[in-house]
Scaffold this motif. Structure first.
Motif, PDB file in Angstrom:
ATOM      1  N   ASP A   1       0.703 145.018 142.498  1.00 17.97           N
ATOM      2  CA  ASP A   1       1.944 144.957 143.239  1.00 17.97           C
ATOM      3  C   ASP A   1       1.772 145.787 144.517  1.00 17.97           C
ATOM      4  N   LYS A   2       2.165 145.196 145.650  1.00 18.19           N
ATOM      5  CA  LYS A   2       2.077 145.899 146.932  1.00 18.19           C
ATOM      6  C   LYS A   2       2.892 147.204 146.892  1.00 18.19           C
ATOM      7  N   ARG A   3       3.918 147.203 146.034  1.00 19.08           N
ATOM      8  CA  ARG A   3       4.777 148.384 145.947  1.00 19.08           C
ATOM      9  C   ARG A   3       4.026 149.603 145.417  1.00 19.08           C
ATOM     10  N   ALA A   4       2.919 149.374 144.685  1.00 20.32           N
ATOM     11  CA  ALA A   4       2.148 150.514 144.156  1.00 20.32           C
ATOM     12  C   ALA A   4       1.642 151.358 145.315  1.00 20.32           C
TER      13      ALA A   4
ATOM     14  N   GLU B   1       2.753 151.327 148.455  1.00 21.07           N
ATOM     15  CA  GLU B   1       3.861 151.881 149.246  1.00 21.07           C
ATOM     16  C   GLU B   1       4.538 153.039 148.526  1.00 21.07           C
ATOM     17  N   THR B   2       4.682 152.916 147.197  1.00 18.64           N
ATOM     18  CA  THR B   2       5.328 153.995 146.447  1.00 18.64           C
ATOM     19  C   THR B   2       4.495 155.266 146.518  1.00 18.64           C
ATOM     20  N   ALA B   3       3.185 155.119 146.362  1.00 21.24           N
ATOM     21  CA  ALA B   3       2.318 156.301 146.444  1.00 21.24           C
ATOM     22  C   ALA B   3       2.435 156.941 147.828  1.00 21.24           C
TER      23      ALA B   3
ATOM     24  N   ALA C   1       1.528 160.759 149.046  1.00 18.21           N
ATOM     25  CA  ALA C   1       0.078 160.707 148.791  1.00 18.21           C
ATOM     26  C   ALA C   1      -0.660 160.310 150.070  1.00 18.21           C
TER      27      ALA C   1
ATOM     28  N   ARG D   1      -5.867 159.422 148.060  1.00 14.79           N
ATOM     29  CA  ARG D   1      -5.166 159.511 146.767  1.00 14.79           C
ATOM     30  C   ARG D   1      -4.470 158.184 146.442  1.00 14.79           C
TER      31      ARG D   1
ATOM     32  N   THR E   1      -4.923 155.884 143.239  1.00 19.03           N
ATOM     33  CA  THR E   1      -3.741 155.507 142.446  1.00 19.03           C
ATOM     34  C   THR E   1      -3.745 154.007 142.180  1.00 19.03           C
TER      35      THR E   1
ATOM     36  N   ARG F   1      -6.385 153.065 139.739  1.00 16.43           N
ATOM     37  CA  ARG F   1      -5.969 153.411 138.369  1.00 16.43           C
ATOM     38  C   ARG F   1      -5.037 152.331 137.805  1.00 16.43           C
ATOM     39  N   GLU F   2      -4.188 151.800 138.669  1.00 17.62           N
ATOM     40  CA  GLU F   2      -3.251 150.766 138.217  1.00 17.62           C
ATOM     41  C   GLU F   2      -3.978 149.508 137.744  1.00 17.62           C
TER      42      GLU F   2
ATOM     43  N   ARG G   1      -7.175 149.492 136.490  1.00 16.89           N
ATOM     44  CA  ARG G   1      -8.414 149.968 135.867  1.00 16.89           C
ATOM     45  C   ARG G   1      -8.973 148.993 134.826  1.00 16.89           C
ATOM     46  N   PHE G   2      -8.091 148.277 134.107  1.00 16.16           N
ATOM     47  CA  PHE G   2      -8.601 147.358 133.082  1.00 16.16           C
ATOM     48  C   PHE G   2      -9.353 146.195 133.730  1.00 16.16           C
TER      49      PHE G   2
ATOM     50  N   GLU H   1      -1.871 147.975 125.452  1.00 16.19           N
ATOM     51  CA  GLU H   1      -1.402 147.381 126.703  1.00 16.19           C
ATOM     52  C   GLU H   1      -2.061 146.037 126.984  1.00 16.19           C
TER      53      GLU H   1
END
Lengths: 235, 233
Positions: free
Chosen positions: B127-130, B132-134, B139, B143, B147, B150-151, B153-154, B229
């Motif tokens: 999600d592009k929001r990841a 933007e939120t960071a 951040a 960083r 982040t 990490r989102e 990672r799978f 998950e």
């Protein structure tokens, strides 16, 4: 934080997407402890304006004042990101627990992170959700976690995009209570919405974005078609 | 059937007896493939990030190119690098042909497009929001990149497994660039091919078992890593 101090001022902001002019000479001012509504139809450019103000989207033209005089967006982008927190219409919570999300906002700060995060949980009434996976929360709970996370950043300005969209009545009331607290703490709030009525107890003034320009509203148009003056609306 | 049973029994006894030649081959395989993956993973992630997040001329072409390279046969990669590294090739002076370094180059050429294409797909799905939120939570760029990684990672771990699985089991490039020299460049797949052609199945089966064990272990690791998950509830 002074309640009168200008925290954010935008002037002459222009933004074009392809041939479509979304913002044209848009200007607004936010002072501490003030809450402004930014109304407008879907696609009017509310989100774009908020994203520009948050330092996330580059405008084609325009100056920004964050208390250090008018400077270009590029020059004050870092200050914008330090001073302002932007909340998406549907807030994004990182994969992990609620606590993980709260601690994210505290990185780089020299303080007891766990204690601060617990204070934020208490502030937002989320104590029982501390260890819950953030992505399993309801829409209202996510919004409260996002507000608590933003609160931890201790920003001067908070920009909220439709903060109560898709919430049921109790969740909306709880979110509005938190926004009221933020305002009382001296934060400047700018809320983009196409349904202003629910914020009547919170707002100081109402702006409308139409054809790329921002107008200060004298009247508020309800979704049922009725019209009241802004004075009556706030009263 | 009895041949297969006796070859399998012999294979198991070779493995458990610590046969020096057999374990030497396994060691070369893991050393070469692990080096190739380790050298490729950071540039591949950086490339995938650029392709997913930065708009620049030729971006679409590069995305298509990396997707197309997924299906290039290992033997073609081997042949190309053979020509480059052979005595009269542009890098002939380096005298790398029939060395483990040449095999690492070959395996890097094979795993790089897999890592890029699969990591890019994983990053595209974020999600592009990841991002933007960071950023809006203060951040910095580095960083924020970590982040976002990490989102997904799978997805990145799956890319790593797919790439490792592909290179540790490939024959063509290793055979052409390494030359299948015992105790030097003979790895699991080239040894299996050689032993089978000689009609000696025991060593081939033993090495095949190692590859199967590796595949199962890596996949169980992925499942364990994903935990609940990864399941649709």
């Amino acid at each position: 934080m002074s309640a009168q101090k200008i925290q954010l001022a935008l002037s002459g902001v222009q933004k074009r997407f392809g041939n479509r002019l979304v913002l044209e000479n848009a200007a607004l001012e936010l002072t501490g402890g003030e809450c402004k509504l930014l109304c407008g139809e879907n696609g009017a450019g509310k989100t774009t304006l908020l994203r520009i103000a948050a330092g996330l989207e580059k405008p084609d033209k325009g100056n920004i004042n964050t208390g250090l005089g008018d400077v270009s967006w590029r020059r004050c982008r870092k200050t914008l990101q330090e001073k302002i927190v932007y909340l998406h219409q549907q807030p994004y919570l990182f994969d992990g627990s609620v606590m993980h999300n709260l601690k994210f906002a505290l990185s780089g700060k020299k303080m007891n992170k766990k204690e601060s995060a617990h204070r934020a949980l208490q502030w937002a009434g989320l104590e029982e959700l501390e260890h819950h996976a953030a992505r399993t929360l309801s829409g209202g709970e996510k919004q409260r976690v996002a507000l608590a996370r933003a609160w931890l950043r201790n920003p001067a300005v908070m920009l909220l995009d439709e903060p109560t969209a898709n919430m049921d009545a109790p969740a909306r009331l709880r979110a509005l209570e938190l926004l009221q607290q933020l305002k009382q703490e001296g934060l400047a709030l700018l809320i983009a919405t196409h349904d202003p009525v629910q914020f009547r107890n919170l707002v100081d003034s109402c702006l409308t974005l139409k054809n790329g320009k921002i107008f200060k509203e004298k009247d508020v148009h309800y979704t049922d078609g009725s019209v009241v003056s802004i004075h009556q609306f706030i009263q | 059937m009895s041949n297969l049973t006796s070859a399998t029994t012999e294979a198991i006894s070779l493995l458990f007896a610590g046969d020096k030649e057999l374990w030497g081959i396994i060691g070369i395989s893991f050393r070469v493939s692990t080096t190739a993956i380790l050298l490729s993973v950071i540039p591949a992630l950086a490339t995938a990030f650029l392709l997913a997040y930065i708009n620049f001329p030729g971006r679409r072409f590069l995305i298509s190119l990396f997707s197309s390279l997924l299906s290039v046969p290992a033997v073609v990669v081997g042949l190309t690098l053979y020509l480059v590294l052979s005595r009269h090739g542009p890098l002939g002076e380096w005298r790398l042909l029939f060395t483990q370094t040449a095999m690492v180059f070959g395996q890097m050429a094979l795993c790089f497009p897999i890592l890029v294409a699969m990591s890019h797909a994983a990053l595209q799905s974020t999600d592009k929001r990841a991002w933007e939120t960071a950023r809006t939570l203060g951040a910095g760029v580095i960083r924020t990149i970590f982040t976002v990684l990490r989102e997904v990672r799978f997805g990145l771990f799956a890319a790593l497994l797919a790439a490792y699985g592909r290179i540790i089991a490939e024959v063509g490039a290793s055979m052409m660039l390494g030359g299948n020299i015992l105790n030097h460049t003979r790895n699991i797949p080239t040894a299996i091919a050689l032993e089978t052609s000689k009609g000696e199945f025991a060593q081939g089966i033993a090495l095949g078992m190692v590859l199967l064990m590796l595949a199962f272990t890596l996949n169980f690791m992925l499942q364990h890593f994903q935990g609940k998950e990864g399941l649709v509830e």
